[in-house]
Design a protein around this motif. Sequence first.
Motif, short mmCIF file in Angstrom:
data_model
loop_
_atom_site.label_atom_id
_atom_site.label_comp_id
_atom_site.label_asym_id
_atom_site.label_seq_id
_atom_site.Cartn_x
_atom_site.Cartn_y
_atom_site.Cartn_z
N VAL A 193 0.84 -1.20 0.00
CA VAL A 193 0.00 0.00 0.00
C VAL A 193 0.87 1.25 0.00
O VAL A 193 1.78 1.39 0.83
CB VAL A 193 -0.93 0.01 1.23
N VAL A 194 0.60 2.17 -0.92
CA VAL A 194 1.31 3.44 -1.00
C VAL A 194 0.29 4.57 -1.12
O VAL A 194 -0.90 4.33 -1.32
CB VAL A 194 2.29 3.49 -2.18
N ILE A 227 6.06 -6.52 -6.83
CA ILE A 227 4.85 -6.99 -6.16
C ILE A 227 3.68 -6.11 -6.60
O ILE A 227 3.87 -4.99 -7.08
CB ILE A 227 5.02 -6.95 -4.63
N GLY A 228 2.46 -6.62 -6.44
CA GLY A 228 1.28 -5.81 -6.71
C GLY A 228 1.19 -4.67 -5.70
O GLY A 228 1.35 -4.88 -4.51
N MET A 229 0.93 -3.45 -6.19
CA MET A 229 0.85 -2.28 -5.32
C MET A 229 -0.48 -1.57 -5.55
O MET A 229 -1.12 -1.71 -6.59
CB MET A 229 2.02 -1.32 -5.59
N VAL A 230 -0.86 -0.75 -4.54
CA VAL A 230 -2.19 -0.15 -4.57
C VAL A 230 -2.20 1.15 -3.79
O VAL A 230 -1.49 1.30 -2.79
CB VAL A 230 -3.24 -1.15 -3.99
N ASP A 231 -3.01 2.10 -4.26
CA ASP A 231 -3.22 3.37 -3.57
C ASP A 231 -4.03 3.12 -2.29
O ASP A 231 -5.03 2.41 -2.31
CB ASP A 231 -3.98 4.32 -4.50
N LEU A 322 -16.54 -5.91 -6.34
CA LEU A 322 -16.55 -4.69 -5.53
C LEU A 322 -16.67 -3.43 -6.39
O LEU A 322 -16.85 -2.33 -5.86
CB LEU A 322 -15.27 -4.61 -4.67
N GLY A 323 -16.55 -3.59 -7.70
CA GLY A 323 -16.68 -2.46 -8.60
C GLY A 323 -15.55 -1.46 -8.51
O GLY A 323 -15.72 -0.27 -8.81
N LEU A 324 -14.36 -1.93 -8.12
CA LEU A 324 -13.24 -1.01 -7.95
C LEU A 324 -12.65 -0.58 -9.28
O LEU A 324 -12.55 -1.38 -10.22
CB LEU A 324 -12.14 -1.67 -7.12
N THR A 325 -12.27 0.68 -9.37
CA THR A 325 -11.40 1.18 -10.43
C THR A 325 -10.19 1.77 -9.72
O THR A 325 -10.34 2.47 -8.72
CB THR A 325 -12.09 2.25 -11.28
N TYR A 326 -9.00 1.48 -10.22
CA TYR A 326 -7.79 1.78 -9.47
C TYR A 326 -7.09 3.05 -9.93
O TYR A 326 -6.96 3.31 -11.12
CB TYR A 326 -6.82 0.61 -9.59
N ARG A 327 -6.65 3.84 -8.94
CA ARG A 327 -5.80 4.99 -9.20
C ARG A 327 -4.40 4.49 -9.59
O ARG A 327 -3.95 3.44 -9.10
CB ARG A 327 -5.67 5.86 -7.95
N PRO A 328 -3.66 5.26 -10.39
CA PRO A 328 -2.29 4.84 -10.72
C PRO A 328 -1.37 4.96 -9.51
O PRO A 328 -1.35 5.98 -8.81
CB PRO A 328 -1.87 5.81 -11.83
N VAL A 329 -0.61 3.92 -9.27
CA VAL A 329 0.29 3.88 -8.13
C VAL A 329 1.39 4.93 -8.23
O VAL A 329 1.84 5.49 -7.21
CB VAL A 329 0.88 2.46 -7.97
N GLY A 330 1.83 5.24 -9.44
CA GLY A 330 2.89 6.23 -9.61
C GLY A 330 2.49 7.58 -9.02
O GLY A 330 3.26 8.22 -8.29
N ALA A 331 1.29 8.03 -9.34
CA ALA A 331 0.81 9.31 -8.83
C ALA A 331 0.68 9.27 -7.31
O ALA A 331 0.98 10.26 -6.62
CB ALA A 331 -0.52 9.66 -9.48
N ALA A 332 0.22 8.15 -6.77
CA ALA A 332 0.08 8.02 -5.32
C ALA A 332 1.44 8.09 -4.63
O ALA A 332 1.58 8.68 -3.55
CB ALA A 332 -0.61 6.69 -4.98
N THR A 333 2.46 7.52 -5.27
CA THR A 333 3.81 7.54 -4.70
C THR A 333 4.36 8.96 -4.67
O THR A 333 5.02 9.37 -3.71
CB THR A 333 4.73 6.62 -5.52
N VAL A 334 4.09 9.73 -5.72
CA VAL A 334 4.52 11.13 -5.76
C VAL A 334 3.86 11.93 -4.63
O VAL A 334 4.52 12.71 -3.93
CB VAL A 334 4.21 11.76 -7.13
N GLU A 335 2.57 11.71 -4.40
CA GLU A 335 1.87 12.40 -3.31
C GLU A 335 2.46 12.02 -1.96
O GLU A 335 2.61 12.86 -1.06
CB GLU A 335 0.38 12.05 -3.34
N MET A 336 2.79 10.76 -1.82
CA MET A 336 3.35 10.27 -0.56
C MET A 336 4.72 10.89 -0.30
O MET A 336 5.02 11.34 0.82
CB MET A 336 3.45 8.74 -0.65
N PHE A 337 5.56 10.92 -1.33
CA PHE A 337 6.90 11.49 -1.19
C PHE A 337 6.81 12.98 -0.89
O PHE A 337 7.59 13.52 -0.09
CB PHE A 337 7.71 11.24 -2.46
N ALA A 338 5.84 13.66 -1.50
CA ALA A 338 5.65 15.09 -1.25
C ALA A 338 5.32 15.35 0.22
O ALA A 338 5.78 16.35 0.79
CB ALA A 338 4.55 15.65 -2.15
N GLN A 339 4.55 14.48 0.83
CA GLN A 339 4.27 14.62 2.27
C GLN A 339 5.54 14.46 3.09
O GLN A 339 5.75 15.19 4.08
CB GLN A 339 3.23 13.60 2.71
#
Length: 350
Positions: A193-194, A227-231, A322-339
Amino acid sequence: MQIATDKPVLVTGATGYVAGWLVKRLLEAGLTVHAAVRDPDRAGAVVALGEGTPGTVRLFKADLLDEGSYDAAMAGCGVVFHTASPFVTVIRDAQRDLVDPALKGTRNVLGSANRTASVERVVLTSSIAAVFGDQADLQDIPGGVLSEIYWNTTSNLTHQPYSYSKTLAEGAAWEMANAQDRWRLVVINPGLVVGPGVSGVGRSESFGMIRQLGNGKMKSGVPAYEIGMVDVRDVAEAHLRAGFLPDAEGRHMVFEAPYSFLDLAKVLKPAFPGYPIPERELPKALLWLVGPLLSRQITRKLVSRAFGYPWRGDNGKSRRELGLTYRPVGAATVEMFAQLVEAGLVGRRP
Protein backbone atom coordinates in the motif's frame (compact mmCIF):
# COMPACT_ATOMS: atom_id res chain seq x y z
CA MET A 1 -24.43 1.24 -3.44
CA GLN A 2 -26.82 1.84 -0.54
CA ILE A 3 -25.08 2.55 2.76
CA ALA A 4 -27.32 2.01 5.76
CA THR A 5 -26.65 4.64 8.42
CA ASP A 6 -29.09 3.41 11.07
CA LYS A 7 -26.38 1.49 12.96
CA PRO A 8 -22.88 2.62 13.90
CA VAL A 9 -19.84 0.81 12.55
CA LEU A 10 -16.65 -0.16 14.34
CA VAL A 11 -13.16 0.47 12.97
CA THR A 12 -10.34 -1.18 14.94
CA GLY A 13 -6.92 0.44 14.82
CA ALA A 14 -8.60 3.67 13.75
CA THR A 15 -5.36 5.70 13.89
CA GLY A 16 -3.79 3.47 11.23
CA TYR A 17 -2.76 4.30 7.68
CA VAL A 18 -5.56 2.47 5.84
CA ALA A 19 -8.01 3.02 8.69
CA GLY A 20 -7.67 6.78 8.49
CA TRP A 21 -8.93 6.92 4.92
CA LEU A 22 -11.64 4.37 5.74
CA VAL A 23 -12.88 6.44 8.70
CA LYS A 24 -12.94 9.54 6.49
CA ARG A 25 -14.95 7.73 3.82
CA LEU A 26 -17.43 6.35 6.38
CA LEU A 27 -17.94 9.79 7.92
CA GLU A 28 -18.53 11.32 4.51
CA ALA A 29 -21.26 8.71 4.02
CA GLY A 30 -22.95 9.93 7.21
CA LEU A 31 -22.14 7.03 9.50
CA THR A 32 -21.44 7.03 13.20
CA VAL A 33 -17.97 5.53 13.54
CA HIS A 34 -16.89 3.80 16.74
CA ALA A 35 -13.13 4.29 16.52
CA ALA A 36 -11.25 1.76 18.64
CA VAL A 37 -7.75 2.93 19.59
CA ARG A 38 -5.17 2.04 22.22
CA ASP A 39 -4.96 5.61 23.57
CA PRO A 40 -7.99 7.87 23.01
CA ASP A 41 -6.01 10.85 24.37
CA ARG A 42 -3.71 10.60 21.33
CA ALA A 43 -6.43 10.17 18.73
CA GLY A 44 -7.27 13.81 18.05
CA ALA A 45 -6.51 13.37 14.35
CA VAL A 46 -9.25 10.73 14.12
CA VAL A 47 -11.80 13.04 15.72
CA ALA A 48 -10.74 15.82 13.35
CA LEU A 49 -11.71 13.66 10.37
CA GLY A 50 -15.34 14.18 11.31
CA GLU A 51 -15.19 17.95 10.93
CA GLY A 52 -17.40 19.13 8.09
CA THR A 53 -18.89 15.69 7.47
CA PRO A 54 -22.40 14.39 8.22
CA GLY A 55 -20.91 11.56 10.28
CA THR A 56 -19.85 11.31 13.92
CA VAL A 57 -16.76 9.84 15.59
CA ARG A 58 -16.86 8.17 19.00
CA LEU A 59 -13.57 7.04 20.53
CA PHE A 60 -13.20 3.78 22.46
CA LYS A 61 -10.14 2.38 24.22
CA ALA A 62 -9.26 -1.17 23.18
CA ASP A 63 -6.19 -3.35 22.80
CA LEU A 64 -5.60 -6.34 20.51
CA LEU A 65 -4.24 -8.46 23.35
CA ASP A 66 -6.88 -7.49 25.94
CA GLU A 67 -9.69 -10.04 25.65
CA GLY A 68 -13.13 -8.45 25.64
CA SER A 69 -11.79 -4.93 25.25
CA TYR A 70 -13.74 -4.44 22.00
CA ASP A 71 -17.13 -5.34 23.49
CA ALA A 72 -18.07 -1.79 24.44
CA ALA A 73 -16.91 -0.33 21.14
CA MET A 74 -18.83 -2.95 19.18
CA ALA A 75 -22.13 -2.58 21.03
CA GLY A 76 -24.91 -1.75 18.57
CA CYS A 77 -22.66 -1.87 15.49
CA GLY A 78 -23.83 -3.51 12.28
CA VAL A 79 -20.47 -3.74 10.49
CA VAL A 80 -17.04 -4.29 12.02
CA PHE A 81 -13.93 -3.25 10.08
CA HIS A 82 -10.96 -5.01 11.66
CA THR A 83 -7.96 -3.12 10.32
CA ALA A 84 -5.71 -3.25 13.39
CA SER A 85 -2.64 -5.41 12.88
CA PRO A 86 1.13 -4.88 13.22
CA PHE A 87 3.22 -4.05 10.13
CA VAL A 88 6.84 -3.66 11.17
CA THR A 89 10.14 -4.31 9.39
CA VAL A 90 12.45 -4.24 12.44
CA ILE A 91 11.56 -7.47 14.23
CA ARG A 92 13.17 -8.56 17.47
CA ASP A 93 10.77 -11.34 18.45
CA ALA A 94 8.49 -12.50 15.62
CA GLN A 95 6.08 -14.32 17.92
CA ARG A 96 5.69 -11.35 20.27
CA ASP A 97 5.89 -8.49 17.74
CA LEU A 98 3.88 -9.98 14.87
CA VAL A 99 2.12 -13.28 15.43
CA ASP A 100 0.58 -12.66 18.85
CA PRO A 101 -0.98 -9.25 18.03
CA ALA A 102 -2.23 -10.44 14.63
CA LEU A 103 -3.59 -13.84 15.67
CA LYS A 104 -4.78 -13.13 19.19
CA GLY A 105 -6.11 -9.74 18.12
CA THR A 106 -8.21 -11.27 15.35
CA ARG A 107 -9.62 -13.90 17.71
CA ASN A 108 -10.33 -11.20 20.27
CA VAL A 109 -12.23 -8.95 17.84
CA LEU A 110 -14.20 -11.82 16.31
CA GLY A 111 -14.95 -13.16 19.77
CA SER A 112 -16.61 -9.82 20.48
CA ALA A 113 -18.52 -10.14 17.20
CA ASN A 114 -19.84 -13.51 18.35
CA ARG A 115 -21.11 -11.87 21.54
CA THR A 116 -22.65 -8.82 19.81
CA ALA A 117 -26.06 -9.59 18.34
CA SER A 118 -26.18 -6.45 16.18
CA VAL A 119 -23.13 -7.42 14.08
CA GLU A 120 -24.07 -8.61 10.60
CA ARG A 121 -20.76 -8.38 8.78
CA VAL A 122 -17.04 -8.31 9.57
CA VAL A 123 -14.55 -6.91 7.07
CA LEU A 124 -11.00 -8.09 7.76
CA THR A 125 -7.87 -6.33 6.55
CA SER A 126 -5.66 -9.23 5.58
CA SER A 127 -2.86 -8.99 3.02
CA ILE A 128 -1.63 -10.33 -0.26
CA ALA A 129 1.00 -11.87 2.03
CA ALA A 130 -1.65 -14.40 3.12
CA VAL A 131 -2.00 -15.48 -0.53
CA PHE A 132 1.69 -16.18 -1.21
CA GLY A 133 4.96 -16.26 0.70
CA ASP A 134 7.76 -15.64 -1.79
CA GLN A 135 7.85 -14.48 -5.38
CA ALA A 136 9.49 -17.82 -6.18
CA ASP A 137 6.25 -19.54 -5.12
CA LEU A 138 4.55 -18.18 -8.23
CA GLN A 139 6.73 -20.47 -10.33
CA ASP A 140 4.74 -23.42 -8.96
CA ILE A 141 1.33 -21.92 -9.83
CA PRO A 142 -0.23 -22.86 -13.20
CA GLY A 143 0.30 -19.86 -15.43
CA GLY A 144 2.24 -18.10 -12.66
CA VAL A 145 -0.72 -15.85 -11.77
CA LEU A 146 -1.98 -15.47 -8.19
CA SER A 147 -5.65 -15.35 -7.30
CA GLU A 148 -7.79 -15.59 -4.18
CA ILE A 149 -7.84 -19.39 -4.29
CA TYR A 150 -4.22 -19.62 -3.12
CA TRP A 151 -2.82 -19.54 0.40
CA ASN A 152 0.68 -18.85 1.69
CA THR A 153 2.25 -22.18 2.67
CA THR A 154 5.94 -21.27 2.81
CA SER A 155 6.29 -18.54 5.44
CA ASN A 156 7.13 -19.27 9.07
CA LEU A 157 8.48 -17.60 12.23
CA THR A 158 12.01 -17.36 10.85
CA HIS A 159 11.27 -16.74 7.17
CA GLN A 160 8.83 -13.98 6.16
CA PRO A 161 7.30 -13.78 9.67
CA TYR A 162 5.03 -10.84 8.74
CA SER A 163 3.50 -12.92 5.96
CA TYR A 164 3.19 -15.82 8.38
CA SER A 165 1.32 -13.65 10.90
CA LYS A 166 -1.15 -12.45 8.28
CA THR A 167 -1.75 -16.01 7.07
CA LEU A 168 -2.42 -17.30 10.58
CA ALA A 169 -4.71 -14.38 11.41
CA GLU A 170 -6.82 -14.73 8.28
CA GLY A 171 -7.01 -18.49 8.69
CA ALA A 172 -8.27 -18.04 12.25
CA ALA A 173 -10.84 -15.52 11.04
CA TRP A 174 -12.27 -17.97 8.49
CA GLU A 175 -12.34 -20.74 11.10
CA MET A 176 -14.38 -18.55 13.47
CA ALA A 177 -16.63 -17.25 10.69
CA ASN A 178 -17.43 -20.75 9.47
CA ALA A 179 -18.30 -21.89 13.00
CA GLN A 180 -21.33 -19.55 13.16
CA ASP A 181 -24.05 -18.30 10.79
CA ARG A 182 -25.08 -14.86 12.02
CA TRP A 183 -22.39 -12.56 10.60
CA ARG A 184 -20.59 -12.73 7.27
CA LEU A 185 -16.83 -12.40 6.87
CA VAL A 186 -15.45 -10.47 3.88
CA VAL A 187 -11.68 -10.19 3.48
CA ILE A 188 -9.53 -7.57 1.75
CA ASN A 189 -6.05 -8.75 0.68
CA PRO A 190 -4.19 -5.61 -0.42
CA GLY A 191 -0.81 -5.57 -2.09
CA LEU A 192 1.90 -3.15 -0.98
CA VAL A 193 0.00 0.00 0.00
CA VAL A 194 1.31 3.44 -1.00
CA GLY A 195 -0.12 6.94 -1.13
CA PRO A 196 -0.57 9.95 1.15
CA GLY A 197 -1.65 9.76 4.75
CA VAL A 198 -5.08 11.20 5.44
CA SER A 199 -3.59 13.58 8.04
CA GLY A 200 -0.01 13.83 6.77
CA VAL A 201 2.88 11.42 7.25
CA GLY A 202 1.83 8.41 9.31
CA ARG A 203 3.64 5.69 11.22
CA SER A 204 3.08 3.01 8.58
CA GLU A 205 6.16 1.16 7.38
CA SER A 206 5.04 2.10 3.87
CA PHE A 207 6.27 5.62 4.57
CA GLY A 208 9.58 4.21 5.73
CA MET A 209 10.01 2.30 2.48
CA ILE A 210 9.28 5.32 0.30
CA ARG A 211 11.46 7.55 2.47
CA GLN A 212 14.45 5.32 1.77
CA LEU A 213 14.04 6.01 -1.94
CA GLY A 214 14.90 9.67 -1.28
CA ASN A 215 17.07 9.88 1.83
CA GLY A 216 20.22 8.45 0.24
CA LYS A 217 20.11 4.99 1.83
CA MET A 218 19.33 3.41 -1.53
CA LYS A 219 21.31 5.83 -3.67
CA SER A 220 23.52 3.04 -5.01
CA GLY A 221 20.53 0.96 -6.08
CA VAL A 222 17.34 -0.82 -5.02
CA PRO A 223 16.59 -4.53 -4.63
CA ALA A 224 15.05 -6.20 -7.69
CA TYR A 225 11.73 -6.71 -5.94
CA GLU A 226 8.34 -6.69 -7.66
CA ILE A 227 4.85 -6.99 -6.16
CA GLY A 228 1.28 -5.81 -6.71
CA MET A 229 0.85 -2.28 -5.32
CA VAL A 230 -2.19 -0.15 -4.57
CA ASP A 231 -3.22 3.37 -3.57
CA VAL A 232 -4.27 3.53 0.10
CA ARG A 233 -7.50 5.30 -0.89
CA ASP A 234 -8.48 2.37 -3.09
CA VAL A 235 -7.88 0.00 -0.17
CA ALA A 236 -10.21 2.11 1.98
CA GLU A 237 -12.84 2.10 -0.77
CA ALA A 238 -12.53 -1.68 -1.05
CA HIS A 239 -13.29 -1.97 2.68
CA LEU A 240 -16.31 0.30 2.40
CA ARG A 241 -17.77 -1.73 -0.46
CA ALA A 242 -16.98 -5.01 1.27
CA GLY A 243 -18.95 -3.72 4.22
CA PHE A 244 -22.07 -2.60 2.39
CA LEU A 245 -22.47 -4.31 -0.98
CA PRO A 246 -25.15 -6.97 -0.36
CA ASP A 247 -23.39 -9.75 -2.27
CA ALA A 248 -19.81 -9.10 -1.16
CA GLU A 249 -18.20 -12.35 -0.01
CA GLY A 250 -14.90 -14.14 0.34
CA ARG A 251 -11.39 -12.85 -0.29
CA HIS A 252 -10.39 -9.99 -2.59
CA MET A 253 -6.90 -9.32 -3.90
CA VAL A 254 -6.67 -5.54 -4.13
CA PHE A 255 -3.90 -3.99 -6.23
CA GLU A 256 -3.59 -1.81 -9.30
CA ALA A 257 -0.68 -3.53 -11.05
CA PRO A 258 2.73 -5.08 -10.37
CA TYR A 259 5.53 -2.58 -9.72
CA SER A 260 9.16 -2.81 -8.69
CA PHE A 261 10.97 -0.42 -6.37
CA LEU A 262 12.86 0.79 -9.45
CA ASP A 263 9.53 1.62 -11.13
CA LEU A 264 8.68 3.86 -8.17
CA ALA A 265 12.11 5.48 -8.27
CA LYS A 266 11.70 6.25 -11.97
CA VAL A 267 8.45 8.09 -11.20
CA LEU A 268 9.98 10.06 -8.33
CA LYS A 269 13.23 11.04 -10.09
CA PRO A 270 11.78 13.68 -12.48
CA ALA A 271 9.20 14.86 -9.95
CA PHE A 272 11.82 15.60 -7.27
CA PRO A 273 15.08 16.71 -8.93
CA GLY A 274 18.04 17.04 -6.62
CA TYR A 275 17.13 14.15 -4.35
CA PRO A 276 19.36 11.04 -4.17
CA ILE A 277 16.78 8.78 -5.78
CA PRO A 278 18.25 5.48 -7.08
CA GLU A 279 18.56 4.83 -10.80
CA ARG A 280 19.35 1.12 -10.94
CA GLU A 281 18.72 -2.26 -9.35
CA LEU A 282 21.38 -3.97 -7.32
CA PRO A 283 22.66 -7.33 -8.61
CA LYS A 284 21.00 -10.21 -6.81
CA ALA A 285 24.39 -11.83 -6.16
CA LEU A 286 25.54 -8.69 -4.34
CA LEU A 287 22.41 -8.62 -2.21
CA TRP A 288 22.86 -12.30 -1.38
CA LEU A 289 26.42 -11.55 -0.25
CA VAL A 290 25.96 -8.34 1.76
CA GLY A 291 22.25 -8.29 2.63
CA PRO A 292 22.61 -10.21 5.91
CA LEU A 293 25.35 -7.77 6.94
CA LEU A 294 23.03 -4.79 6.42
CA SER A 295 19.98 -6.19 8.20
CA ARG A 296 19.13 -9.46 9.89
CA GLN A 297 15.76 -9.29 8.10
CA ILE A 298 17.54 -9.59 4.72
CA THR A 299 18.43 -13.25 4.89
CA ARG A 300 20.02 -15.18 2.05
CA LYS A 301 16.87 -17.31 1.81
CA LEU A 302 14.80 -14.14 1.35
CA VAL A 303 17.14 -12.83 -1.34
CA SER A 304 17.10 -16.19 -3.12
CA ARG A 305 13.33 -16.62 -3.08
CA ALA A 306 11.89 -13.09 -3.21
CA PHE A 307 14.24 -10.93 -5.28
CA GLY A 308 14.65 -11.03 -9.03
CA TYR A 309 11.34 -12.73 -9.85
CA PRO A 310 8.40 -11.30 -11.81
CA TRP A 311 5.11 -10.97 -9.90
CA ARG A 312 1.73 -11.55 -11.49
CA GLY A 313 -1.75 -11.54 -9.97
CA ASP A 314 -5.40 -11.33 -10.96
CA ASN A 315 -7.40 -8.44 -9.46
CA GLY A 316 -10.49 -9.29 -11.51
CA LYS A 317 -12.65 -10.23 -8.52
CA SER A 318 -12.13 -6.85 -6.88
CA ARG A 319 -13.11 -5.09 -10.10
CA ARG A 320 -16.14 -7.26 -10.83
CA GLU A 321 -17.62 -7.83 -7.39
CA LEU A 322 -16.55 -4.69 -5.53
CA GLY A 323 -16.68 -2.46 -8.60
CA LEU A 324 -13.24 -1.01 -7.95
CA THR A 325 -11.40 1.18 -10.43
CA TYR A 326 -7.79 1.78 -9.47
CA ARG A 327 -5.80 4.99 -9.20
CA PRO A 328 -2.29 4.84 -10.72
CA VAL A 329 0.29 3.88 -8.13
CA GLY A 330 2.89 6.23 -9.61
CA ALA A 331 0.81 9.31 -8.83
CA ALA A 332 0.08 8.02 -5.32
CA THR A 333 3.81 7.54 -4.70
CA VAL A 334 4.52 11.13 -5.76
CA GLU A 335 1.87 12.40 -3.31
CA MET A 336 3.35 10.27 -0.56
CA PHE A 337 6.90 11.49 -1.19
CA ALA A 338 5.65 15.09 -1.25
CA GLN A 339 4.27 14.62 2.27
CA LEU A 340 7.66 13.33 3.40
CA VAL A 341 9.36 16.37 1.86
CA GLU A 342 6.89 18.76 3.49
CA ALA A 343 7.47 17.09 6.86
CA GLY A 344 11.23 17.49 6.47
CA LEU A 345 11.84 13.75 6.51
CA VAL A 346 13.86 13.71 3.29
CA GLY A 347 16.35 16.40 2.40
CA ARG A 348 17.87 17.62 -0.83
CA ARG A 349 21.28 16.46 -1.87
CA PRO A 350 23.95 18.91 -0.55
